[in-house]
Motif scaffolding. Structure first.
Motif, PDB file in Angstrom:
ATOM      1  N   GLU A  58      89.571  80.289  -4.311  1.00 38.39           N
ATOM      2  CA  GLU A  58      89.467  79.846  -5.714  1.00 38.39           C
ATOM      3  C   GLU A  58      88.154  80.381  -6.283  1.00 38.39           C
ATOM      4  O   GLU A  58      87.159  80.508  -5.564  1.00 38.39           O
ATOM      5  CB  GLU A  58      89.508  78.318  -5.798  1.00 38.39           C
ATOM      6  CG  GLU A  58      89.396  77.720  -7.193  1.00 38.39           C
ATOM      7  CD  GLU A  58      90.497  78.146  -8.171  1.00 38.39           C
ATOM      8  OE1 GLU A  58      90.383  79.276  -8.704  1.00 38.39           O
ATOM      9  OE2 GLU A  58      91.425  77.359  -8.408  1.00 38.39           O
ATOM     10  N   TYR A  59      88.173  80.690  -7.558  1.00 36.50           N
ATOM     11  CA  TYR A  59      86.939  81.126  -8.216  1.00 36.50           C
ATOM     12  C   TYR A  59      85.933  79.989  -8.284  1.00 36.50           C
ATOM     13  O   TYR A  59      86.305  78.842  -8.563  1.00 36.50           O
ATOM     14  CB  TYR A  59      87.223  81.567  -9.651  1.00 36.50           C
ATOM     15  CG  TYR A  59      88.047  82.818  -9.784  1.00 36.50           C
ATOM     16  CD1 TYR A  59      87.624  84.017  -9.226  1.00 36.50           C
ATOM     17  CD2 TYR A  59      89.237  82.813 -10.494  1.00 36.50           C
ATOM     18  CE1 TYR A  59      88.369  85.175  -9.376  1.00 36.50           C
ATOM     19  CE2 TYR A  59      89.985  83.961 -10.650  1.00 36.50           C
ATOM     20  CZ  TYR A  59      89.549  85.138 -10.085  1.00 36.50           C
ATOM     21  OH  TYR A  59      90.279  86.276 -10.242  1.00 36.50           O
ATOM     22  N   LEU A  60      84.676  80.324  -8.086  1.00 34.27           N
ATOM     23  CA  LEU A  60      83.617  79.323  -8.227  1.00 34.27           C
ATOM     24  C   LEU A  60      83.311  79.137  -9.719  1.00 34.27           C
ATOM     25  O   LEU A  60      83.207  80.115 -10.461  1.00 34.27           O
ATOM     26  CB  LEU A  60      82.364  79.783  -7.476  1.00 34.27           C
ATOM     27  CG  LEU A  60      81.387  78.675  -7.134  1.00 34.27           C
ATOM     28  CD1 LEU A  60      81.948  77.809  -6.009  1.00 34.27           C
ATOM     29  CD2 LEU A  60      80.042  79.244  -6.698  1.00 34.27           C
ATOM     30  N   PHE A 109      89.058  86.350  -0.351  1.00 32.80           N
ATOM     31  CA  PHE A 109      87.940  87.025  -1.010  1.00 32.80           C
ATOM     32  C   PHE A 109      86.898  87.429   0.028  1.00 32.80           C
ATOM     33  O   PHE A 109      85.702  87.344  -0.205  1.00 32.80           O
ATOM     34  CB  PHE A 109      87.331  86.158  -2.102  1.00 32.80           C
ATOM     35  CG  PHE A 109      87.961  86.359  -3.452  1.00 32.80           C
ATOM     36  CD1 PHE A 109      88.156  87.641  -3.962  1.00 32.80           C
ATOM     37  CD2 PHE A 109      88.335  85.279  -4.227  1.00 32.80           C
ATOM     38  CE1 PHE A 109      88.722  87.831  -5.219  1.00 32.80           C
ATOM     39  CE2 PHE A 109      88.902  85.449  -5.482  1.00 32.80           C
ATOM     40  CZ  PHE A 109      89.100  86.734  -5.983  1.00 32.80           C
ATOM     41  N   ASN A 110      87.370  87.870   1.190  1.00 39.22           N
ATOM     42  CA  ASN A 110      86.462  88.420   2.210  1.00 39.22           C
ATOM     43  C   ASN A 110      86.232  89.875   1.859  1.00 39.22           C
ATOM     44  O   ASN A 110      87.049  90.747   2.175  1.00 39.22           O
ATOM     45  CB  ASN A 110      87.074  88.260   3.598  1.00 39.22           C
ATOM     46  CG  ASN A 110      87.152  86.810   4.014  1.00 39.22           C
ATOM     47  OD1 ASN A 110      86.170  86.230   4.483  1.00 39.22           O
ATOM     48  ND2 ASN A 110      88.302  86.192   3.789  1.00 39.22           N
ATOM     49  N   GLU A 111      85.132  90.113   1.166  1.00 37.83           N
ATOM     50  CA  GLU A 111      84.842  91.433   0.624  1.00 37.83           C
ATOM     51  C   GLU A 111      84.234  92.340   1.703  1.00 37.83           C
ATOM     52  O   GLU A 111      83.717  91.850   2.715  1.00 37.83           O
ATOM     53  CB  GLU A 111      83.844  91.294  -0.539  1.00 37.83           C
ATOM     54  CG  GLU A 111      84.350  90.447  -1.702  1.00 37.83           C
ATOM     55  CD  GLU A 111      85.332  91.211  -2.605  1.00 37.83           C
ATOM     56  OE1 GLU A 111      86.032  92.120  -2.119  1.00 37.83           O
ATOM     57  OE2 GLU A 111      85.387  90.871  -3.798  1.00 37.83           O
ATOM     58  N   PRO A 112      84.290  93.673   1.489  1.00 37.21           N
ATOM     59  CA  PRO A 112      83.670  94.599   2.446  1.00 37.21           C
ATOM     60  C   PRO A 112      82.237  94.166   2.748  1.00 37.21           C
ATOM     61  O   PRO A 112      81.488  93.806   1.838  1.00 37.21           O
ATOM     62  CB  PRO A 112      83.679  95.940   1.698  1.00 37.21           C
ATOM     63  CG  PRO A 112      84.819  95.825   0.744  1.00 37.21           C
ATOM     64  CD  PRO A 112      84.877  94.382   0.346  1.00 37.21           C
ATOM     65  N   VAL A 172      81.244  80.331   0.456  1.00 36.04           N
ATOM     66  CA  VAL A 172      81.019  80.814  -0.918  1.00 36.04           C
ATOM     67  C   VAL A 172      80.673  82.288  -0.814  1.00 36.04           C
ATOM     68  O   VAL A 172      79.873  82.687   0.032  1.00 36.04           O
ATOM     69  CB  VAL A 172      79.856  80.054  -1.585  1.00 36.04           C
ATOM     70  CG1 VAL A 172      79.553  80.654  -2.958  1.00 36.04           C
ATOM     71  CG2 VAL A 172      80.197  78.571  -1.722  1.00 36.04           C
ATOM     72  N   THR A 173      81.311  83.105  -1.638  1.00 33.22           N
ATOM     73  CA  THR A 173      81.083  84.542  -1.526  1.00 33.22           C
ATOM     74  C   THR A 173      80.839  85.179  -2.891  1.00 33.22           C
ATOM     75  O   THR A 173      81.395  84.724  -3.899  1.00 33.22           O
ATOM     76  CB  THR A 173      82.291  85.215  -0.827  1.00 33.22           C
ATOM     77  OG1 THR A 173      82.055  86.613  -0.726  1.00 33.22           O
ATOM     78  CG2 THR A 173      83.583  85.011  -1.600  1.00 33.22           C
ATOM     79  N   ASP A 174      80.004  86.212  -2.896  1.00 32.50           N
ATOM     80  CA  ASP A 174      79.829  87.024  -4.108  1.00 32.50           C
ATOM     81  C   ASP A 174      80.988  88.012  -4.159  1.00 32.50           C
ATOM     82  O   ASP A 174      81.313  88.622  -3.136  1.00 32.50           O
ATOM     83  CB  ASP A 174      78.515  87.817  -4.033  1.00 32.50           C
ATOM     84  CG  ASP A 174      77.307  86.898  -4.070  1.00 32.50           C
ATOM     85  OD1 ASP A 174      77.418  85.790  -4.637  1.00 32.50           O
ATOM     86  OD2 ASP A 174      76.252  87.288  -3.518  1.00 32.50           O
ATOM     87  N   LEU A 175      81.576  88.183  -5.318  1.00 32.73           N
ATOM     88  CA  LEU A 175      82.670  89.142  -5.436  1.00 32.73           C
ATOM     89  C   LEU A 175      82.113  90.556  -5.558  1.00 32.73           C
ATOM     90  O   LEU A 175      81.058  90.769  -6.162  1.00 32.73           O
ATOM     91  CB  LEU A 175      83.538  88.808  -6.656  1.00 32.73           C
ATOM     92  CG  LEU A 175      84.161  87.404  -6.624  1.00 32.73           C
ATOM     93  CD1 LEU A 175      85.075  87.207  -7.828  1.00 32.73           C
ATOM     94  CD2 LEU A 175      84.941  87.185  -5.340  1.00 32.73           C
ATOM     95  N   ALA A 176      82.831  91.513  -4.970  1.00 34.73           N
ATOM     96  CA  ALA A 176      82.408  92.917  -5.044  1.00 34.73           C
ATOM     97  C   ALA A 176      82.583  93.411  -6.480  1.00 34.73           C
ATOM     98  O   ALA A 176      83.445  92.913  -7.212  1.00 34.73           O
ATOM     99  CB  ALA A 176      83.252  93.745  -4.077  1.00 34.73           C
ATOM    100  N   ALA A 203      83.281  83.177  -5.515  1.00 30.02           N
ATOM    101  CA  ALA A 203      84.490  82.420  -5.170  1.00 30.02           C
ATOM    102  C   ALA A 203      84.252  81.635  -3.898  1.00 30.02           C
ATOM    103  O   ALA A 203      83.284  81.884  -3.167  1.00 30.02           O
ATOM    104  CB  ALA A 203      85.664  83.390  -4.977  1.00 30.02           C
ATOM    105  N   ILE A 204      85.142  80.672  -3.651  1.00 30.61           N
ATOM    106  CA  ILE A 204      85.210  80.027  -2.342  1.00 30.61           C
ATOM    107  C   ILE A 204      86.416  80.651  -1.647  1.00 30.61           C
ATOM    108  O   ILE A 204      87.498  80.723  -2.238  1.00 30.61           O
ATOM    109  CB  ILE A 204      85.416  78.496  -2.470  1.00 30.61           C
ATOM    110  CG1 ILE A 204      84.159  77.844  -3.075  1.00 30.61           C
ATOM    111  CG2 ILE A 204      85.755  77.883  -1.111  1.00 30.61           C
ATOM    112  CD1 ILE A 204      84.296  76.331  -3.298  1.00 30.61           C
TER     113      ILE A 204
END
Ligand code: GLP
Length: 242
Positions: free
Chosen positions: A68-70, A141-144, A154-158, A179-180
């Motif tokens: 989901e988007y943060l 949303f597991n980005e490179p 919690v991740t930063d989007l590419a 996103a989470i």
């Protein structure tokens, strides 16, 4: 990895829905991992048809969404919560309490990640996880990255993901930057994995996932070592495979 190539997107959706339906028929209390994005929309339509025809029931199914988007409220028209309600949940008999989607507006996002991870463990883990594939090889949303993240985080989007998502938002400022997402460990704990990819835009990511080295720069490549992965492709997405 079992890889099946179909003539078009519609056939991919039908085959994917059949696999999920068979899972539910075999185990009515299945725990499903669900995905958003444009790829699974047709699959959800096929599942709704099977439900309408009385073939399957979601009454005892539990679901966990990948991400989901943060900062996006669940009522926002671009939230993944809203996507799932519009495309699937409002059309089937899944119980509201059986639906789990990370809360993008949680006051403490880190605690929300931990809560989500615990809820998956409490449900005895995911039986069948549905995945799409990002153009950069991301799953959820597991980005490179330089590593594979284990748990929900919690991740930063590419940048390319932000650009790809911009079309859904009115102004650039509204496009979420974070996103989470379930982690790669969370996804790999699922008993079975079903990944769908369609269109020529996914061809390079499909090739890296299936034929490349296992490399966190293509997060989906880790699926090579999962014992039960089915990949459904249309001819365009499969066009670069040897
Ligand atoms: C998003 C989602 C992914 C999805 C991917 C591909 O970033 N977090 O779960 O698989 O995009 O989306 P699409 O199916 O629209 O190409």
């Amino acid at each position: 990895m079992v890889i099946q190539v179909f003539e078009n997107e519609q056939q991919v959706a039908k085959a994917g829905a059949a696999i999920i339906a068979a899972q539910i028929l075999a185990e009515p209390q299945s725990v499903l991992g669900l995905a958003t994005g444009s790829t699974p929309i047709e699959l959800y339509k096929e599942l709704v048809k099977l439900y309408d025809d009385g073939v399957i029931s979601f009454a005892e199914v539990t679901s966990f969404n990948l991400d989901e988007y943060l900062g996006i409220d669940r009522h926002h028209d671009q939230s993944y919560f809203r996507f799932m309600v519009d495309n699937l949940f409002s059309k089937i008999n899944i119980l509201p309490d059986s639906i789990h989607i990370p809360d993008g507006t949680a006051v403490d996002p880190q605690a929300e990640c931990e809560r989500f991870e615990e809820a998956i463990a409490d449900a005895n883990y995911i039986d069948l996880q549905l995945l799409g594939l990002g153009r950069n090889g991301h799953i959820g949303f597991n980005e490179p990255n330089s590593f594979f993240q284990k748990a929900t985080h919690v991740t930063d989007l590419a940048e390319d993901t932000i650009t790809a998502n911009a079309r859904f938002f009115e102004t650039d400022a509204e496009v979420p930057r974070q996103a989470i997402s379930m982690g790669i460990g969370t996804i790999m704990e699922a008993g079975r994995i079903l990944l769908l990819a369609t269109g020529v835009g996914k061809a390079e990511a499909v090739k890296a996932m299936v034929e490349g080295h296992i490399d966190p720069l293509c997060q989906a490549s880790i699926l090579q070592i999962h014992p039960d992965v089915t990949i459904l492709l249309d001819q365009e997405a499969a066009s670069l495979l040897n």
